[in-house]
Design a protein around this motif. Structure first.
Motif, short mmCIF file in Angstrom:
data_model
loop_
_atom_site.label_atom_id
_atom_site.label_comp_id
_atom_site.label_asym_id
_atom_site.label_seq_id
_atom_site.Cartn_x
_atom_site.Cartn_y
_atom_site.Cartn_z
N UNK A 165 1.16 -1.38 -0.33
CA UNK A 165 0.38 -0.19 0.14
C UNK A 165 0.87 1.51 -0.18
N UNK A 166 2.19 1.06 0.78
CA UNK A 166 2.49 2.92 0.83
C UNK A 166 3.70 2.91 -0.13
N UNK A 167 3.88 1.19 -1.04
CA UNK A 167 4.34 1.48 -2.98
C UNK A 167 3.99 0.86 -4.03
N UNK A 168 2.74 1.69 -4.17
CA UNK A 168 1.88 0.98 -5.30
C UNK A 168 2.16 0.57 -6.85
N UNK A 169 3.37 1.05 -6.44
CA UNK A 169 4.20 0.84 -8.22
C UNK A 169 5.11 0.07 -8.51
N UNK A 170 5.53 -0.69 -7.98
CA UNK A 170 5.97 -1.46 -7.36
C UNK A 170 5.72 -3.32 -7.23
N UNK A 171 6.48 -3.64 -8.06
CA UNK A 171 5.78 -4.97 -8.52
C UNK A 171 6.11 -6.01 -7.31
N UNK A 172 4.98 -6.08 -5.91
CA UNK A 172 5.58 -7.07 -4.91
C UNK A 172 4.79 -8.13 -5.00
N UNK A 173 6.03 -9.02 -5.33
CA UNK A 173 4.55 -10.53 -6.09
C UNK A 173 4.41 -11.25 -5.01
N UNK A 174 5.04 -11.64 -4.09
CA UNK A 174 4.83 -12.32 -2.68
C UNK A 174 5.95 -12.47 -1.30
N UNK A 175 5.44 -12.90 -0.11
CA UNK A 175 6.15 -12.66 0.88
C UNK A 175 6.20 -13.96 1.34
N UNK A 176 7.25 -14.52 2.28
CA UNK A 176 7.20 -15.45 3.04
C UNK A 176 7.81 -15.71 4.46
N UNK A 177 7.51 -16.06 5.22
CA UNK A 177 7.94 -16.33 6.51
C UNK A 177 9.33 -17.92 6.32
N UNK A 178 10.40 -16.71 6.75
CA UNK A 178 11.19 -18.28 6.69
C UNK A 178 11.94 -18.18 8.43
N UNK A 179 11.15 -19.03 9.38
CA UNK A 179 11.36 -19.19 10.34
C UNK A 179 12.30 -20.65 10.59
N UNK A 180 13.33 -21.11 10.42
CA UNK A 180 13.95 -22.50 10.42
C UNK A 180 13.47 -23.21 9.42
N UNK A 181 13.38 -22.27 8.09
CA UNK A 181 13.38 -22.98 6.98
C UNK A 181 13.66 -24.26 6.15
N UNK A 182 13.06 -25.09 6.10
CA UNK A 182 13.84 -26.50 5.19
C UNK A 182 14.35 -26.18 4.23
N UNK A 183 15.20 -26.67 3.92
CA UNK A 183 16.05 -26.87 2.21
C UNK A 183 15.08 -26.53 1.30
N UNK A 184 14.44 -27.55 1.88
CA UNK A 184 12.83 -27.56 -0.12
C UNK A 184 12.05 -26.25 -0.03
N UNK A 185 12.13 -24.84 1.33
CA UNK A 185 11.35 -24.24 1.19
C UNK A 185 11.82 -23.26 -0.04
N UNK A 186 13.47 -23.28 1.37
CA UNK A 186 14.42 -22.39 0.72
C UNK A 186 14.27 -22.20 -1.08
N UNK A 187 14.54 -23.62 -1.58
CA UNK A 187 14.81 -23.72 -2.69
C UNK A 187 13.40 -23.55 -3.20
N UNK A 188 12.16 -23.61 -3.37
CA UNK A 188 10.91 -23.27 -3.70
C UNK A 188 10.91 -22.07 -3.80
N UNK A 189 10.98 -21.04 -2.78
CA UNK A 189 10.75 -20.03 -2.87
C UNK A 189 12.02 -19.08 -3.84
N UNK A 190 12.98 -19.37 -3.74
CA UNK A 190 13.96 -19.04 -4.77
C UNK A 190 13.78 -19.27 -6.26
N UNK A 191 13.06 -20.93 -6.61
CA UNK A 191 12.87 -20.28 -8.17
C UNK A 191 11.05 -19.44 -8.24
N UNK A 192 11.00 -18.95 -7.29
CA UNK A 192 9.59 -18.59 -7.46
C UNK A 192 10.33 -16.95 -8.57
N UNK A 193 11.35 -16.64 -7.83
CA UNK A 193 11.61 -15.52 -8.49
C UNK A 193 12.37 -15.95 -9.73
N UNK A 194 11.92 -16.91 -10.26
CA UNK A 194 13.12 -16.83 -11.91
C UNK A 194 12.12 -16.98 -12.99
#
Ligand SMILES: Cc1cc2nc3c(=O)[nH]c(=O)nc-3n(C[C@H](O)[C@H](O)[C@H](O)COP(=O)(O)O)c2cc1C
Length: 187
Positions: free
Chosen positions: A158-187
């Motif tokens: 809401x503060x920066x509507x001009x930006x393309x913020x695609x999503x967010x993720x809480x990464x508390x003690x993430x598994x390597x699978x979670x990290x891998x999946x999140x990294x893929x989203x940016x590709x």
């Protein structure tokens, strides 16, 4: 002679335009890189950011406050502590030391932070306002003592509507699978 000069000028103009076309093509074809930018006061988000950068093949950038936060600054039980005072004034922008080099070369930017008072610390606003992120794919991530990242996402969108913020993720003690999946989203 006049014709010759005109012809020469025309051919010069054509070759200039061809050259700029080929540069444009080069720019379009150049693969945009990924940046993981993070703020971390006590090291937890920093660890996650490093793992994410490795998984995403991204460059890493630490958002460093000009004045580092001391333990006393981070005491949320003290209404007078620096973090409490800063977070009470949502317009306050803590100064950042240094800057991102070659920001233009990044097509995707992950922005990580600890949750402070259920949202993103205002130094994240400083970072966003000091760096031209329009047109880039942006993902947010956070660590916390349990709160989620959705309020931060909503407020930053809401503060920066001009930006393309695609999503967010809480990464508390993430598994390597979670990290891998999140990294893929940016590709
Ligand atoms: C000033 C301050 C406010 C915080 N507020 C919250 C909060 O609202 N909810 C929560 O779950 N954790 C909160 N925390 C805990 C941090 O989000 C958590 O410890 C985080 O993982 C720290 O990340 P860092 O080591 O990268 O700084 C707060 C911590 C501080 C210092």
């Amino acid at each position: 002679m006049k014709h010759f000069i005109l012809a020469l000028a025309a051919s010069f103009a054509i070759s200039l335009s061809a050259c700029s076309q080929s540069n444009k093509t080069k720019e379009n074809n150049m693969e945009a890189k990924t940046l993981v930018a993070y703020f971390s006061a006590t090291g937890t988000t920093a660890e996650v950011a490093k793992t994410l950068a490795t998984a995403a093949g991204a460059d890493l950038y630490e958002i460093q406050p000009e004045q580092p936060y001391t333990d006393a600054d981070l005491d949320w039980t003290d209404k007078q502590s620096r973090s409490s005072v800063e977070m009470n004034d949502r317009d306050f922008r803590p100064a950042i030391k240094g800057k991102v080099e070659h920001l233009d070369s990044y097509g995707t930017v992950y922005i990580g932070f600890p949750i402070w008072w259920y949202t993103a610390p205002t130094i994240i606003n400083t970072f966003i306002e000091q760096n031209y992120l329009k047109g880039k794919k942006i993902f947010l991530f956070a660590t916390s003592g349990g709160s989620n990242v959705k309020k931060a996402e909503k407020e930053l969108k809401s503060a920066y509507p001009e930006l393309n913020i695609q999503g967010s993720k809480l990464l508390n003690h993430p598994t390597s699978e979670e990290i891998k999946k999140f990294a893929e989203e940016g590709k």
